[in-house]
Write an enzyme that holds these catalytic residues in place. Structure first.
Site, PDB file in Angstrom:
ATOM      1  N   LYS A 175       1.057  -1.071   0.198  1.00  0.00           N
ATOM      2  CA  LYS A 175      -0.138  -0.180  -0.384  1.00  0.00           C
ATOM      3  C   LYS A 175       1.006   0.903   0.065  1.00  0.00           C
ATOM      4  O   LYS A 175       1.423   1.869   1.006  1.00  0.00           O
ATOM      5  CB  LYS A 175      -0.925   0.531   1.199  1.00  0.00           C
ATOM      6  CG  LYS A 175      -2.454   0.845   1.229  1.00  0.00           C
ATOM      7  CD  LYS A 175      -2.209   1.430   2.059  1.00  0.00           C
ATOM      8  CE  LYS A 175      -1.501   2.614   2.813  1.00  0.00           C
ATOM      9  NZ  LYS A 175      -1.627   4.172   1.367  1.00  0.00           N
ATOM     10  N   GLY A 228       7.036   6.076   7.980  1.00  0.00           N
ATOM     11  CA  GLY A 228       6.393   6.846   7.617  1.00  0.00           C
ATOM     12  C   GLY A 228       6.553   7.695   9.376  1.00  0.00           C
ATOM     13  O   GLY A 228       7.372   7.505   9.919  1.00  0.00           O
ATOM     14  N   SER A 229       5.386   7.746   9.988  1.00  0.00           N
ATOM     15  CA  SER A 229       5.756   8.751  11.038  1.00  0.00           C
ATOM     16  C   SER A 229       5.834   8.149  12.160  1.00  0.00           C
ATOM     17  O   SER A 229       5.280   7.351  12.145  1.00  0.00           O
ATOM     18  CB  SER A 229       4.523  10.309  10.782  1.00  0.00           C
ATOM     19  OG  SER A 229       3.286   9.172  11.169  1.00  0.00           O
ATOM     20  N   GLY A 233       3.367   4.835  13.920  1.00  0.00           N
ATOM     21  CA  GLY A 233       4.329   3.508  13.929  1.00  0.00           C
ATOM     22  C   GLY A 233       3.491   2.683  15.047  1.00  0.00           C
ATOM     23  O   GLY A 233       3.977   1.868  14.911  1.00  0.00           O
ATOM     24  N   GLU A 250      10.325   2.494   9.887  1.00  0.00           N
ATOM     25  CA  GLU A 250      11.869   3.771  10.065  1.00  0.00           C
ATOM     26  C   GLU A 250      10.830   5.196  10.053  1.00  0.00           C
ATOM     27  O   GLU A 250       9.833   4.922  10.123  1.00  0.00           O
ATOM     28  CB  GLU A 250      11.861   3.548   9.145  1.00  0.00           C
ATOM     29  CG  GLU A 250      12.515   2.510   8.591  1.00  0.00           C
ATOM     30  CD  GLU A 250      14.130   1.779   9.202  1.00  0.00           C
ATOM     31  OE1 GLU A 250      14.171   3.494   9.652  1.00  0.00           O
ATOM     32  OE2 GLU A 250      14.959   1.721   9.595  1.00  0.00           O
ATOM     33  N   CYS A 284      13.360  12.590   6.022  1.00  0.00           N
ATOM     34  CA  CYS A 284      13.270  11.773   6.943  1.00  0.00           C
ATOM     35  C   CYS A 284      15.133  11.818   7.709  1.00  0.00           C
ATOM     36  O   CYS A 284      14.713  12.322   8.637  1.00  0.00           O
ATOM     37  CB  CYS A 284      12.737  10.241   7.614  1.00  0.00           C
ATOM     38  SG  CYS A 284      14.484   9.074   6.179  1.00  0.00           S
ATOM     39  N   GLU A 385       9.298  17.732  14.663  1.00  0.00           N
ATOM     40  CA  GLU A 385       9.938  17.528  13.670  1.00  0.00           C
ATOM     41  C   GLU A 385       9.090  17.983  12.362  1.00  0.00           C
ATOM     42  O   GLU A 385       8.169  17.829  12.964  1.00  0.00           O
ATOM     43  CB  GLU A 385       9.508  15.868  13.198  1.00  0.00           C
ATOM     44  CG  GLU A 385      10.062  15.566  11.692  1.00  0.00           C
ATOM     45  CD  GLU A 385       9.568  13.894  11.402  1.00  0.00           C
ATOM     46  OE1 GLU A 385       8.356  13.701  11.090  1.00  0.00           O
ATOM     47  OE2 GLU A 385      10.763  13.573  10.600  1.00  0.00           O
TER      48      GLU A 385
HETATM   49  P1  NAD Z   1       2.138   8.858   7.247  1.00  0.00           P
HETATM   50  O1  NAD Z   1       2.619   8.138   9.059  1.00  0.00           O
HETATM   51  O2  NAD Z   1       0.885   9.605   7.479  1.00  0.00           O
HETATM   52  O3  NAD Z   1       2.083   7.993   6.899  1.00  0.00           O
HETATM   53  C1  NAD Z   1       2.759   6.316   6.110  1.00  0.00           C
HETATM   54  C2  NAD Z   1       1.896   5.342   5.286  1.00  0.00           C
HETATM   55  O4  NAD Z   1       0.844   5.125   6.455  1.00  0.00           O
HETATM   56  C3  NAD Z   1       1.166   6.351   4.256  1.00  0.00           C
HETATM   57  O5  NAD Z   1       1.158   5.320   3.372  1.00  0.00           O
HETATM   58  C4  NAD Z   1      -0.251   6.257   4.932  1.00  0.00           C
HETATM   59  O6  NAD Z   1      -1.488   5.680   4.365  1.00  0.00           O
HETATM   60  C5  NAD Z   1      -0.465   5.018   6.111  1.00  0.00           C
HETATM   61  N1  NAD Z   1      -0.985   4.820   6.825  1.00  0.00           N
HETATM   62  C6  NAD Z   1      -1.894   6.252   7.429  1.00  0.00           C
HETATM   63  N2  NAD Z   1      -2.705   5.825   8.624  1.00  0.00           N
HETATM   64  C7  NAD Z   1      -1.881   4.280   9.117  1.00  0.00           C
HETATM   65  C8  NAD Z   1      -3.149   3.411   9.375  1.00  0.00           C
HETATM   66  N3  NAD Z   1      -3.844   3.520  10.702  1.00  0.00           N
HETATM   67  N4  NAD Z   1      -2.645   1.848   9.050  1.00  0.00           N
HETATM   68  C9  NAD Z   1      -1.541   1.450   9.128  1.00  0.00           C
HETATM   69  N5  NAD Z   1      -1.256   2.962   7.833  1.00  0.00           N
HETATM   70  C10 NAD Z   1      -1.140   4.159   7.165  1.00  0.00           C
HETATM   71  O7  NAD Z   1       3.551   9.855   6.822  1.00  0.00           O
HETATM   72  P2  NAD Z   1       3.654  10.280   5.449  1.00  0.00           P
HETATM   73  O8  NAD Z   1       3.005  11.924   6.141  1.00  0.00           O
HETATM   74  O9  NAD Z   1       3.606   9.933   4.421  1.00  0.00           O
HETATM   75  O10 NAD Z   1       5.557  10.754   5.652  1.00  0.00           O
HETATM   76  C11 NAD Z   1       5.898  11.619   6.371  1.00  0.00           C
HETATM   77  C12 NAD Z   1       6.689  10.764   7.450  1.00  0.00           C
HETATM   78  O11 NAD Z   1       7.379   9.609   7.267  1.00  0.00           O
HETATM   79  C13 NAD Z   1       7.700  12.401   8.657  1.00  0.00           C
HETATM   80  O12 NAD Z   1       7.283  11.496   9.971  1.00  0.00           O
HETATM   81  C14 NAD Z   1       8.865  11.391   8.481  1.00  0.00           C
HETATM   82  O13 NAD Z   1      10.126  11.301   9.403  1.00  0.00           O
HETATM   83  C15 NAD Z   1       8.647   9.643   8.042  1.00  0.00           C
HETATM   84  N6  NAD Z   1       9.668   8.881   7.139  1.00  0.00           N
HETATM   85  C16 NAD Z   1      10.171   8.542   7.677  1.00  0.00           C
HETATM   86  C17 NAD Z   1      11.364   7.708   7.232  1.00  0.00           C
HETATM   87  C18 NAD Z   1      12.560   7.018   7.888  1.00  0.00           C
HETATM   88  O14 NAD Z   1      13.788   5.689   6.981  1.00  0.00           O
HETATM   89  N7  NAD Z   1      12.709   7.142   8.928  1.00  0.00           N
HETATM   90  C19 NAD Z   1      11.527   8.011   5.416  1.00  0.00           C
HETATM   91  C20 NAD Z   1      10.523   8.520   4.660  1.00  0.00           C
HETATM   92  C21 NAD Z   1      10.039   9.671   6.115  1.00  0.00           C
END
Ligand code: NAD
Ligand code: MN
Length: 495
Positions: A175, A228-229, A233, A250, A284, A385
């Site tokens: 996804k 993601g965030s 996570g 991550e 990130c 962040e």
């Molecule tokens: P996000 O957490 O909003 O979304 C990430 C993914 O999770 C998306 O595909 C989203 O649709 C999905 N998602 C959202 N809610 C969910 C749930 N309840 N259950 C399962 N999946 C769900 O993050 P974003 O806004 O897309 O990306 C930005 C964030 O990602 C920042 O906090 C950044 O630091 C982090 N990031 C981290 C790394 C790393 O490797 N550490 C790399 C890139 C981005």
């Protein structure tokens, strides 16, 4: 031109069962619709997981070197389509072409690494404590992997996860972020074309709540790899606990670059401009804090502000553009709110601070590269962040203080120190709490064959990249062969 994209489930391109759709747009020019996508739900995930489960029982039996041959083909196709994919990615999420080409290159590197790992996947043989007995540990695949990714590396991050997962013999339900579904679909299309059997890779588009949640809670999904965030996570950790999935996270960062008084300041300046404003700060690993030694503080700030004001904003497809837009309106609002927070906290705004206006900018989510000086460690702009082009600058009097300030965060992804003193550099490597430390390199620029990930609330201890990611996608099986022809009881008959 808007394209209709679909889900790939069991080797067939299909719409969402509900027939509903959503759009992906160009953040540099929001009126441009790039494509429509199926707005999927739990029912679509259900079919995809079934397909992945059935495919797994065959795929796990394909010899790993043969799985590697398909990975090599995927790498070749990525090489052929690098420019086309980079252009689509720039249109879909805004970062400049040089960076989207780099994003595809990371996918190429990851594919070729995986191709050769098919001939390694090393296990261990060890001596048995009993005579005429043989002991070894082998890697076995785990099952169905749920892959959930963000929008800032729309191609590279999915490849970091899917390629090692598939090479190891697992199958995938993917996804992607709903801000970058077109790039993700182009990647999956290419993987399918390279000859992966039906059901080995499935993509299901839609929101995190509907599709992501159905994956993390599904009893027949064995592992989850999420980038993601930190907030999501944590939610995923809870959601996947009922079925005790293996989970790799991550998450966020609040990365810092330290510049010591003995540093090459021109080099440190190039580093901070790239680290803080590359990808419009939406990495990130982006540099969100700059920690300056007091002896060079004023001089370095002058250099930094002058160069920052010259950065050229615009459509990432244009060769002269250095900084693209933010990915969507919500991200720009977040950035604007942090500018307000910084001002209210008493930090000094020395560059930028506004949504960017003017020819070529009005139709997109542009924001000026922004710098706050005189930031103190307890301010929110020093702790949280922001994920945008906002840099907080702090002043320190020694390396020790610099490292303490750098470590004063709940995150621990990337870090950087500029110094010419090798002794100071090694102290920094020892004492900085982060998954990645760069010396005389900005906080961004990870290479695909090295471990990638962070400490503290950046993750849960797993690493992507290189050889380390294969530990996540395989399970150890201990195997004993006794060829003595009699019952030999370990720990008993030999002592
Ligand atoms: P996000 O957490 O909003 O979304 C990430 C993914 O999770 C998306 O595909 C989203 O649709 C999905 N998602 C959202 N809610 C969910 C749930 N309840 N259950 C399962 N999946 C769900 O993050 P974003 O806004 O897309 O990306 C930005 C964030 O990602 C920042 O906090 C950044 O630091 C982090 N990031 C981290 C790394 C790393 O490797 N550490 C790399 C890139 C981005
Ligand atoms: Mn988009």
């Amino acid at each position: 031109m808007s394209t209709k994209y679909q889900n790939l489930i069991n080797g067939k391109w299909v719409d969402a069962q509900s027939g509903e759709t959503f759009e992906t747009r160009n953040p540099a020019n929001w009126s441009e619709v790039i494509g429509t996508l199926p707005k999927s739900a739990a029912a679509d995930v259900e079919v995809a997981v079934k397909a992945a489960r059935a495919a797994y029982e065959k795929w796990r039996l394909v010899p790993a070197p043969a799985r590697g041959d398909i990975m090599r083909k995927i790498g070749d196709l990525l090489v052929q389509r690098k420019e086309e994919l980079a252009r689509l990615m720039t249109r879909e999420m805004g970062k400049v072409l040089a960076e989207t080409r780099g994003d595809v290159q990371e996918g190429i590197d990851t594919a070729y690494y995986a191709a050769t790992e098919g001939r390694r996947l090393f296990g261990h043989t060890v001596p048995s404590e009993l005579p005429n007995k043989f002991a070894m540990a082998i890697r076995v695949p785990i099952g169905v992997a749920g892959i959930i990714t963000p929008w800032n590396f729309p191609l590279a991050i999915p490849t970091w996860k899917m390629f090692p997962a598939i090479l190891s013999g697992n199958t995938v339900v993917f996804k992607p972020a709903s801000d970058t579904p077109a790039t993700a679909t182009a990647l999956v299309q290419l993987m399918h074309e390279a000859g992966l059997p039906d059901g080995v890779v499935n993509i299901v588009h839609g929101g995190g709540g509907a599709v992501g949640n159905a994956i993390t809670r599904h009893p027949d999904v064995d592992l989850i790899s999420f980038t993601g965030s930190t907030e999501i996570g944590k939610q995923i950790t809870k959601d996947s606990a009922d079925t005790l999935k293996r989970v790799s996270l991550e998450l966020g960062g609040k990365n810092a670059q330290i510049v010591m008084d003995d540093a090459d300041l021109d080099l440190a300046l190039d580093g901070i401009l790239w680290g803080a404003f590359g990808t419009t700060g939406q990495r990130c690993t982006a540099t969100s804090r700059l920690i300056l030694h007091e002896k060079i503080y004023d001089r370095f700030m002058d250099m930094l502000v002058t160069r920052t004001k010259k950065l050229r904003l615009g459509d990432g497809l244009k060769p002269e553009t250095e900084v693209g837009p933010l990915v969507n309106e919500g991200q720009r609002k977040t950035v604007q709110s942090y500018v307000e927070i910084g001002q209210n906290e008493g930090a000094k705004l020395v560059a930028g601070g506004h949504a960017a206006k003017g020819p070529g900018l009005d139709g997109g989510w542009f924001h000026e590269p922004t710098i706050f000086s005189e930031v103190t460690p307890n301010m929110r702009i020093a702790k949280e962040e922001i994920f945008g082009p906002v840099l907080s600058v702090l002043r320190v009097t020694s390396l020790e203080e610099g490292i303490n300030v750098l470590n004063d965060t709940i995150y621990g992804l990337s870090s950087s120190v500029y110094t010419r003193d090798v002794n100071k550099a090694f102290v920094a490597v020892r004492d900085i709490k982060a998954g990645i430390t760069y010396i005389n390199v900005p906080t961004i620029g990870a290479e695909a064959h090295m471990p990638f990930g962070g400490v503290k609330q950046t993750g849960n201890g797993h690493r992507e990249g290189g050889w380390t990611v294969y530990d996540f996608y395989t399970e150890w099986k201990a195997v004993y062969f006794d060829y003595s022809g009699k019952l030999q009881r370990a720990q008993i008959d030999n002592y």
